[in-house]
Design a protein around this motif. Structure first.
Motif, mmCIF file in Angstrom:
data_model
loop_
_atom_site.group_PDB
_atom_site.id
_atom_site.type_symbol
_atom_site.label_atom_id
_atom_site.label_comp_id
_atom_site.label_asym_id
_atom_site.label_seq_id
_atom_site.Cartn_x
_atom_site.Cartn_y
_atom_site.Cartn_z
ATOM 1 N N VAL A 139 18.743 45.456 29.802
ATOM 2 C CA VAL A 139 19.764 46.205 30.528
ATOM 3 C C VAL A 139 20.869 45.232 30.927
ATOM 4 N N VAL A 140 22.094 45.503 30.490
ATOM 5 C CA VAL A 140 23.205 44.567 30.675
ATOM 6 C C VAL A 140 24.366 45.271 31.365
ATOM 7 N N GLY A 141 24.816 44.712 32.492
ATOM 8 C CA GLY A 141 25.936 45.287 33.229
ATOM 9 C C GLY A 141 27.244 44.584 32.922
ATOM 10 N N HIS A 142 28.334 45.358 32.935
ATOM 11 C CA HIS A 142 29.677 44.827 32.676
ATOM 12 C C HIS A 142 30.662 45.455 33.672
ATOM 13 N N THR A 143 31.698 44.713 34.022
ATOM 14 C CA THR A 143 32.783 45.236 34.855
ATOM 15 C C THR A 143 34.118 44.992 34.139
ATOM 16 N N ASP A 144 35.204 45.464 34.746
ATOM 17 C CA ASP A 144 36.515 45.039 34.280
ATOM 18 C C ASP A 144 36.897 43.782 35.066
ATOM 19 N N ASN A 145 38.162 43.362 34.963
ATOM 20 C CA ASN A 145 38.542 42.082 35.594
ATOM 21 C C ASN A 145 39.280 42.257 36.915
ATOM 22 N N VAL A 146 39.214 43.432 37.523
ATOM 23 C CA VAL A 146 39.851 43.641 38.817
ATOM 24 C C VAL A 146 38.951 43.076 39.916
ATOM 25 N N PRO A 147 39.418 42.108 40.694
ATOM 26 C CA PRO A 147 38.565 41.515 41.733
ATOM 27 C C PRO A 147 38.170 42.552 42.786
ATOM 28 N N ILE A 148 37.005 42.363 43.369
ATOM 29 C CA ILE A 148 36.547 43.236 44.444
ATOM 30 C C ILE A 148 37.324 42.887 45.714
ATOM 31 N N ALA A 149 37.912 43.905 46.342
ATOM 32 C CA ALA A 149 38.743 43.661 47.515
ATOM 33 C C ALA A 149 38.249 44.403 48.754
ATOM 34 N N ASN A 150 37.542 45.507 48.564
ATOM 35 C CA ASN A 150 37.079 46.303 49.698
ATOM 36 C C ASN A 150 36.056 45.499 50.507
ATOM 37 N N PRO A 151 36.303 45.276 51.807
ATOM 38 C CA PRO A 151 35.380 44.458 52.612
ATOM 39 C C PRO A 151 33.939 44.977 52.591
ATOM 40 N N ALA A 152 33.768 46.293 52.653
ATOM 41 C CA ALA A 152 32.411 46.853 52.642
ATOM 42 C C ALA A 152 31.720 46.570 51.317
ATOM 43 N N THR A 153 32.477 46.650 50.228
ATOM 44 C CA THR A 153 31.899 46.360 48.914
ATOM 45 C C THR A 153 31.574 44.877 48.791
ATOM 46 N N LEU A 154 32.457 44.024 49.326
ATOM 47 C CA LEU A 154 32.247 42.572 49.250
ATOM 48 C C LEU A 154 30.962 42.143 49.954
ATOM 49 N N GLU A 155 30.571 42.863 50.987
ATOM 50 C CA GLU A 155 29.337 42.520 51.686
ATOM 51 C C GLU A 155 28.122 42.696 50.779
ATOM 52 N N ARG A 156 28.175 43.713 49.921
ATOM 53 C CA ARG A 156 27.038 43.998 49.045
ATOM 54 C C ARG A 156 27.158 43.286 47.706
ATOM 55 N N HIS A 157 28.403 43.156 47.198
ATOM 56 C CA HIS A 157 28.637 42.578 45.874
ATOM 57 C C HIS A 157 29.823 41.607 45.987
ATOM 58 N N PRO A 158 29.572 40.352 46.314
ATOM 59 C CA PRO A 158 30.672 39.409 46.573
ATOM 60 C C PRO A 158 31.624 39.195 45.399
ATOM 61 N N THR A 159 31.143 39.352 44.166
ATOM 62 C CA THR A 159 31.984 39.150 42.986
ATOM 63 C C THR A 159 31.627 40.188 41.931
ATOM 64 N N ASN A 160 32.427 40.231 40.876
ATOM 65 C CA ASN A 160 32.100 41.111 39.755
ATOM 66 C C ASN A 160 30.815 40.679 39.054
ATOM 67 N N TRP A 161 30.492 39.383 39.127
ATOM 68 C CA TRP A 161 29.201 38.932 38.600
ATOM 69 C C TRP A 161 28.072 39.674 39.314
ATOM 70 N N HIS A 162 28.154 39.692 40.651
ATOM 71 C CA HIS A 162 27.120 40.366 41.429
ATOM 72 C C HIS A 162 27.075 41.860 41.088
ATOM 73 N N LEU A 163 28.241 42.488 41.039
ATOM 74 C CA LEU A 163 28.274 43.925 40.794
ATOM 75 C C LEU A 163 27.680 44.267 39.433
ATOM 76 N N SER A 164 28.032 43.499 38.402
ATOM 77 C CA SER A 164 27.503 43.791 37.069
ATOM 78 C C SER A 164 25.988 43.619 37.026
ATOM 79 N N ALA A 165 25.485 42.550 37.676
ATOM 80 C CA ALA A 165 24.035 42.325 37.698
ATOM 81 C C ALA A 165 23.324 43.359 38.557
ATOM 82 N N HIS A 166 23.918 43.695 39.721
ATOM 83 C CA HIS A 166 23.286 44.672 40.597
ATOM 84 C C HIS A 166 23.208 46.047 39.941
ATOM 85 N N ARG A 167 24.223 46.409 39.176
ATOM 86 C CA ARG A 167 24.178 47.695 38.471
ATOM 87 C C ARG A 167 23.119 47.688 37.369
#
Length: 276
Positions: free
Chosen positions: A171-199
């Motif tokens: 299972v492989v996660g991917h994002t686009d290249n828009v940085p995460i800016a929402n403070p609430a989202t940053l708490e859970r997923h500090p970077t797109n690396w985190h978001l792709s892996a967490h998904r």
């Protein structure tokens, strides 16, 4: 791709066709197939980097001899990598021609994707089913939506079938290249690396809860570094996705997975720092 590896692929294909493959030869073939897939992926990344360097050099507008030489070198590197990638893809096609999914499994995955084409696509030549992230998760979230969870349950039934048993599930996660800016989202997923892996982990968990053995699965996150199409300002929907690959397992890997499935769940002991 070396001539030795090409010869191994062709010899293995002949053995498969004649039906006289030993378990050792079968495992060697699976190993070779996975090596070709990995080389193909590495070459694609190198090609993208070479083309980016070439584009950067062209944008300088410098007409000096030094820059002209650098541009020629970058162009030669790009052309070399394109040729190497073409060779790798050809070998992958040869290997894949006798590593195709069983007809029943292929038909079930194709039917599942066809039942919800906006959410899922199936690529039989890669043994991969792709989930569109924007329909699988809310914006900035790694929690699987109810509608996508239903499709994952149906996928789990297919993956838990006897036809799919010889394959591991990547299972492989991917994002686009828009940085995460929402403070609430940053708490859970500090970077797109985190978001792709967490998904990817969330999809793995959904499949596991629906019956797919955890020992057969692994996860990865590539952030924005493996785009399907060039990234565009403001975000690129096609590049936000989760891909699920069926990859043949060697006999050794199957034995390890079986041992893993039989292992008891860890139980925290009093004073055990690992569980605090």
């Amino acid at each position: 791709m070396t001539m030795r590896m090409t010869g191994m692929v062709l010899a293995a294909a002949m053995l498969i066709g004649s039906g006289c493959v030993s378990q050792r030869q079968h495992d060697e073939l699976l190993t070779l197939y996975n090596q070709v897939r990995e080389q193909n992926t590495d070459l694609q990344t190198e090609l993208e980097e070479a083309e980016a360097r070439l584009a950067a050099l062209r944008e300088t507008g410098d007409d000096s001899d030094v820059y002209r030489q650098q541009i020629e070198e970058a162009r030669a590197e790009r052309d070399r990598l394109r040729a190497a990638l073409a060779d790798a893809e050809a070998e992958l096609a040869r290997a894949g021609s006798f590593m195709e999914l069983p007809a029943e499994l292929d038909a079930d995955l194709a039917a599942l994707a066809a039942s919800n084409p906006e959410l899922m696509t199936y690529e039989p030549e890669r043994g991969m089913i792709r989930f569109q992230a924007d329909l699988t998760f809310d914006l900035g979230s790694a929690e699987v939506r109810a509608g996508a969870r239903d499709s994952l349950r149906r996928l789990a039934q297919i993956l838990d079938s006897s036809a799919a048993a010889p394959y591991e599930v990547r299972v492989v996660g991917h994002t686009d290249n828009v940085p995460i800016a929402n403070p609430a989202t940053l708490e859970r997923h500090p970077t797109n690396w985190h978001l792709s892996a967490h998904r990817a982990i969330a999809v793995k968990d959904a499949l596991n809860e629906a019956g797919v053995g955890a020992a057969r699965m692994n996860v990865a996150g590539y952030s924005h570094y493996r785009p399907l199409v060039p990234h565009r300002p403001g975000g690129t929907e096609q590049n936000r996705r989760v891909e699920i690959y069926l990859v043949p397992m060697t006999e050794h890997a199957r034995a390890e997975a079986q041992r893993g499935e039989q292992s008891p769940e860890p139980v925290p002991a009093e004073g055990d720092e690992a569980f605090k």
